[in-house]
Design a protein around this motif. Structure first.
Motif, PDB file in Angstrom:
ATOM      1  N   ARG A 258     -13.563  -7.011   5.593  1.00  0.00           N
ATOM      2  CA  ARG A 258     -13.914  -7.192   7.006  1.00  0.00           C
ATOM      3  C   ARG A 258     -12.685  -7.385   7.866  1.00  0.00           C
ATOM      4  O   ARG A 258     -12.681  -7.066   9.049  1.00  0.00           O
ATOM      5  CB  ARG A 258     -14.815  -8.417   7.181  1.00  0.00           C
ATOM      6  CG  ARG A 258     -16.247  -8.192   6.706  1.00  0.00           C
ATOM      7  CD  ARG A 258     -17.145  -9.336   7.102  1.00  0.00           C
ATOM      8  NE  ARG A 258     -16.379 -10.553   7.445  1.00  0.00           N
ATOM      9  CZ  ARG A 258     -16.964 -11.684   7.779  1.00  0.00           C
ATOM     10  NH1 ARG A 258     -18.279 -11.768   7.805  1.00  0.00           N
ATOM     11  NH2 ARG A 258     -16.241 -12.743   8.077  1.00  0.00           N
ATOM     12  N   GLY A 259     -11.620  -7.941   7.295  1.00  0.00           N
ATOM     13  CA  GLY A 259     -10.378  -8.136   8.033  1.00  0.00           C
ATOM     14  C   GLY A 259     -10.407  -9.379   8.892  1.00  0.00           C
ATOM     15  O   GLY A 259     -11.286 -10.241   8.765  1.00  0.00           O
ATOM     16  N   GLY A 260      -9.449  -9.490   9.815  1.00  0.00           N
ATOM     17  CA  GLY A 260      -9.388 -10.623  10.727  1.00  0.00           C
ATOM     18  C   GLY A 260      -8.962 -11.912  10.046  1.00  0.00           C
ATOM     19  O   GLY A 260      -8.317 -11.910   8.986  1.00  0.00           O
ATOM     20  N   ASP A 261      -9.345 -13.040  10.655  1.00  0.00           N
ATOM     21  CA  ASP A 261      -8.940 -14.349  10.166  1.00  0.00           C
ATOM     22  C   ASP A 261      -9.455 -14.617   8.753  1.00  0.00           C
ATOM     23  O   ASP A 261      -8.771 -15.256   7.946  1.00  0.00           O
ATOM     24  CB  ASP A 261      -9.441 -15.453  11.109  1.00  0.00           C
ATOM     25  CG  ASP A 261      -8.737 -15.409  12.461  1.00  0.00           C
ATOM     26  OD1 ASP A 261      -7.660 -14.782  12.534  1.00  0.00           O
ATOM     27  OD2 ASP A 261      -9.271 -15.983  13.421  1.00  0.00           O
ATOM     28  N   ALA A 262     -10.672 -14.141   8.469  1.00  0.00           N
ATOM     29  CA  ALA A 262     -11.247 -14.382   7.141  1.00  0.00           C
ATOM     30  C   ALA A 262     -10.368 -13.774   6.053  1.00  0.00           C
ATOM     31  O   ALA A 262     -10.125 -14.389   5.010  1.00  0.00           O
ATOM     32  CB  ALA A 262     -12.655 -13.804   7.068  1.00  0.00           C
ATOM     33  N   ALA A 263      -9.863 -12.577   6.312  1.00  0.00           N
ATOM     34  CA  ALA A 263      -9.003 -11.905   5.329  1.00  0.00           C
ATOM     35  C   ALA A 263      -7.701 -12.671   5.151  1.00  0.00           C
ATOM     36  O   ALA A 263      -7.210 -12.834   4.028  1.00  0.00           O
ATOM     37  CB  ALA A 263      -8.719 -10.476   5.777  1.00  0.00           C
ATOM     38  N   VAL A 271      -0.605 -12.281   1.898  1.00  0.00           N
ATOM     39  CA  VAL A 271      -0.678 -11.448   3.104  1.00  0.00           C
ATOM     40  C   VAL A 271       0.501 -10.475   3.186  1.00  0.00           C
ATOM     41  O   VAL A 271       0.302  -9.270   3.395  1.00  0.00           O
ATOM     42  CB  VAL A 271      -0.760 -12.324   4.378  1.00  0.00           C
ATOM     43  CG1 VAL A 271      -0.517 -11.471   5.629  1.00  0.00           C
ATOM     44  CG2 VAL A 271      -2.128 -12.996   4.471  1.00  0.00           C
ATOM     45  N   PRO A 272       1.769 -10.929   3.001  1.00  0.00           N
ATOM     46  CA  PRO A 272       2.889  -9.968   3.062  1.00  0.00           C
ATOM     47  C   PRO A 272       2.785  -8.871   1.998  1.00  0.00           C
ATOM     48  O   PRO A 272       3.169  -7.721   2.244  1.00  0.00           O
ATOM     49  CB  PRO A 272       4.122 -10.856   2.826  1.00  0.00           C
ATOM     50  CG  PRO A 272       3.687 -12.235   3.177  1.00  0.00           C
ATOM     51  CD  PRO A 272       2.243 -12.299   2.789  1.00  0.00           C
ATOM     52  N   VAL A 273       2.273  -9.242   0.815  1.00  0.00           N
ATOM     53  CA  VAL A 273       2.109  -8.251  -0.257  1.00  0.00           C
ATOM     54  C   VAL A 273       1.088  -7.198   0.155  1.00  0.00           C
ATOM     55  O   VAL A 273       1.295  -5.994  -0.026  1.00  0.00           O
ATOM     56  CB  VAL A 273       1.677  -8.941  -1.568  1.00  0.00           C
ATOM     57  CG1 VAL A 273       1.464  -7.892  -2.664  1.00  0.00           C
ATOM     58  CG2 VAL A 273       2.712  -9.968  -1.996  1.00  0.00           C
ATOM     59  N   VAL A 281      -8.506   0.001   4.405  1.00  0.00           N
ATOM     60  CA  VAL A 281      -9.910  -0.347   4.602  1.00  0.00           C
ATOM     61  C   VAL A 281     -10.837   0.671   3.954  1.00  0.00           C
ATOM     62  O   VAL A 281     -11.902   0.327   3.435  1.00  0.00           O
ATOM     63  CB  VAL A 281     -10.219  -0.489   6.114  1.00  0.00           C
ATOM     64  CG1 VAL A 281     -10.063   0.844   6.828  1.00  0.00           C
ATOM     65  CG2 VAL A 281     -11.621  -1.055   6.323  1.00  0.00           C
ATOM     66  N   TRP A 282     -10.433   1.934   3.923  1.00  0.00           N
ATOM     67  CA  TRP A 282     -11.286   2.962   3.318  1.00  0.00           C
ATOM     68  C   TRP A 282     -11.339   2.794   1.810  1.00  0.00           C
ATOM     69  O   TRP A 282     -12.403   2.957   1.194  1.00  0.00           O
ATOM     70  CB  TRP A 282     -10.756   4.363   3.684  1.00  0.00           C
ATOM     71  CG  TRP A 282     -10.624   4.555   5.161  1.00  0.00           C
ATOM     72  CD1 TRP A 282      -9.476   4.685   5.877  1.00  0.00           C
ATOM     73  CD2 TRP A 282     -11.694   4.590   6.106  1.00  0.00           C
ATOM     74  NE1 TRP A 282      -9.752   4.811   7.202  1.00  0.00           N
ATOM     75  CE2 TRP A 282     -11.105   4.756   7.380  1.00  0.00           C
ATOM     76  CE3 TRP A 282     -13.081   4.500   6.014  1.00  0.00           C
ATOM     77  CZ2 TRP A 282     -11.854   4.851   8.546  1.00  0.00           C
ATOM     78  CZ3 TRP A 282     -13.841   4.584   7.178  1.00  0.00           C
ATOM     79  CH2 TRP A 282     -13.227   4.743   8.420  1.00  0.00           C
ATOM     80  N   ARG A 283     -10.204   2.449   1.216  1.00  0.00           N
ATOM     81  CA  ARG A 283     -10.197   2.185  -0.222  1.00  0.00           C
ATOM     82  C   ARG A 283     -11.020   0.941  -0.541  1.00  0.00           C
ATOM     83  O   ARG A 283     -11.745   0.893  -1.519  1.00  0.00           O
ATOM     84  CB  ARG A 283      -8.742   2.003  -0.680  1.00  0.00           C
ATOM     85  CG  ARG A 283      -8.591   1.657  -2.152  1.00  0.00           C
ATOM     86  CD  ARG A 283      -8.481   2.899  -3.014  1.00  0.00           C
ATOM     87  NE  ARG A 283      -8.265   2.552  -4.402  1.00  0.00           N
ATOM     88  CZ  ARG A 283      -7.068   2.426  -4.968  1.00  0.00           C
ATOM     89  NH1 ARG A 283      -5.975   2.590  -4.231  1.00  0.00           N
ATOM     90  NH2 ARG A 283      -6.947   2.142  -6.243  1.00  0.00           N
ATOM     91  N   LEU A 284     -10.892  -0.081   0.316  1.00  0.00           N
ATOM     92  CA  LEU A 284     -11.659  -1.308   0.115  1.00  0.00           C
ATOM     93  C   LEU A 284     -13.155  -1.056   0.270  1.00  0.00           C
ATOM     94  O   LEU A 284     -13.967  -1.648  -0.435  1.00  0.00           O
ATOM     95  CB  LEU A 284     -11.205  -2.382   1.105  1.00  0.00           C
ATOM     96  CG  LEU A 284      -9.893  -3.088   0.768  1.00  0.00           C
ATOM     97  CD1 LEU A 284      -9.467  -3.992   1.916  1.00  0.00           C
ATOM     98  CD2 LEU A 284     -10.042  -3.902  -0.508  1.00  0.00           C
TER      99      LEU A 284
END
Length: 309
Positions: A258-263, A271-273, A281-284
């Motif tokens: 979903r991304g955003g703060d939750a991610a 996060v840097p990795v 997102v398409w792979r996810l």
């Protein structure tokens, strides 16, 4: 009287031949192919900072039996290149050197995190290929690979490196990296780089090629050739100490998708990795829709993939 003159001439000739023979045996590049422990130690000390990197760890090789295999892990052993070694000497804690023949010899060094197997090339009569035989399970295989991105084994575009993989098939996974040999280096006595690379013809040995015999024809050396001795270094990194695989559960995988703060909260220090890997997102979406969980791997062959939850 004549007999005495002939006798004296014969004695003088014999003495001259003997002196010439002794002188020749002491000259560099002579027929003697032996490399003494002191000569090998001097070669190592000639490489700036090399000896100082040794750490006081227990050496993986016996000083009185260098022909014995060196244990790198529970199931991986390596042999020094074939040579007629003499008993070794501990130069400093963590560094052992051996006398040898065939115009070359070897040394073993423990640094803070790695094992180094060093070749000392005494002169131009030394071989260019140094073969390390491997004793390991049949499903382990040594192979040449392209370097990864942003790690000490090199970056994309660098010369190929050699690694040992566990080739047993696992669903949704590539062969597991067990050991890696980063880009090798070799330097002559003046600190100039000597071309070197790895290859493996059978997957059961590692060959380091040190191209020193054409030194006199290299333009960058202005026809002067290499200054011997040359020190060449294959560095071994145990990848089982060097990478981390992080598995996320189904909810965490969905939050990252979903991304955003939750991610950001779920990924935390990764996060840097994730950014470096270009977490897509398409792979996810494919991972989420297939009911799989996200696996994220750090280290040399860093990446991410879907797997069982």
């Amino acid at each position: 009287m004549r007999k005495q003159v002939i006798s004296r001439v014969t004695q003088a000739a014999s003495a001259a031949l003997l002196a010439g023979s002794l002188l020749t045996s002491c000259l560099p590049g002579s027929s003697s192919d032996s490399v003494s422990i002191q000569e090998a130690e001097n070669a190592l000390r000639g490489v700036k900072g090399l000896v100082e990197e040794s750490k006081g760890k227990k050496l993986p090789v016996s000083l009185d039996n260098p022909k014995a295999r060196i244990q790198l892990a529970k199931d991986v052993y390596i042999h020094l290149p074939k040579n007629r070694y003499t008993e070794g000497k501990q130069v400093v804690p963590g560094l052992a050197v051996f006398g040898g023949e065939n115009h070359s010899t070897s040394a073993v060094q423990m640094t803070k995190k790695e094992t180094r197997l060093l070749n000392i090339v005494a002169d131009e009569q030394a071989p260019e290929d140094f073969e390390y035989k491997l004793d390991m399970p049949e499903y382990y295989k040594a192979m040449v690979v392209e370097p990864g991105v942003g790690d000490r084994l090199g970056k994309q575009g660098d010369p190929n490196v050699l690694a040992i993989y566990d080739t047993r098939p696992e669903p949704e996974k590539d062969p597991k990296l067990v050991y890696a040999f980063p880009i090798p280096w070799a330097k002559d006595a003046k600190g100039r780089k000597v071309a070197t690379s790895y290859h493996s013809s059978d997957g059961r040995s590692i060959v380091q090629n040190v191209r020193h015999k054409n030194g006199g024809f290299r333009q960058d050396l202005r026809g002067k050739g290499y200054a011997y001795p040359i020190v060449a270094d294959p560095l071994i990194i145990d990848q089982r100490w060097y990478y981390t695989i992080v598995k996320f559960n189904a909810q965490e995988t969905y939050d990252i998708y979903r991304g955003g703060d939750a991610a950001v909260i779920v990924l935390g220090w990764l996060v840097p990795v994730a950014i470096a890997l270009g977490l897509n997102v398409w792979r996810l979406e494919g991972i989420v829709n297939s009911g799989q969980c996200l696996y994220l791997k750090t280290g040399w062959d860093a990446g991410y993939y879907g797997g069982a939850c």
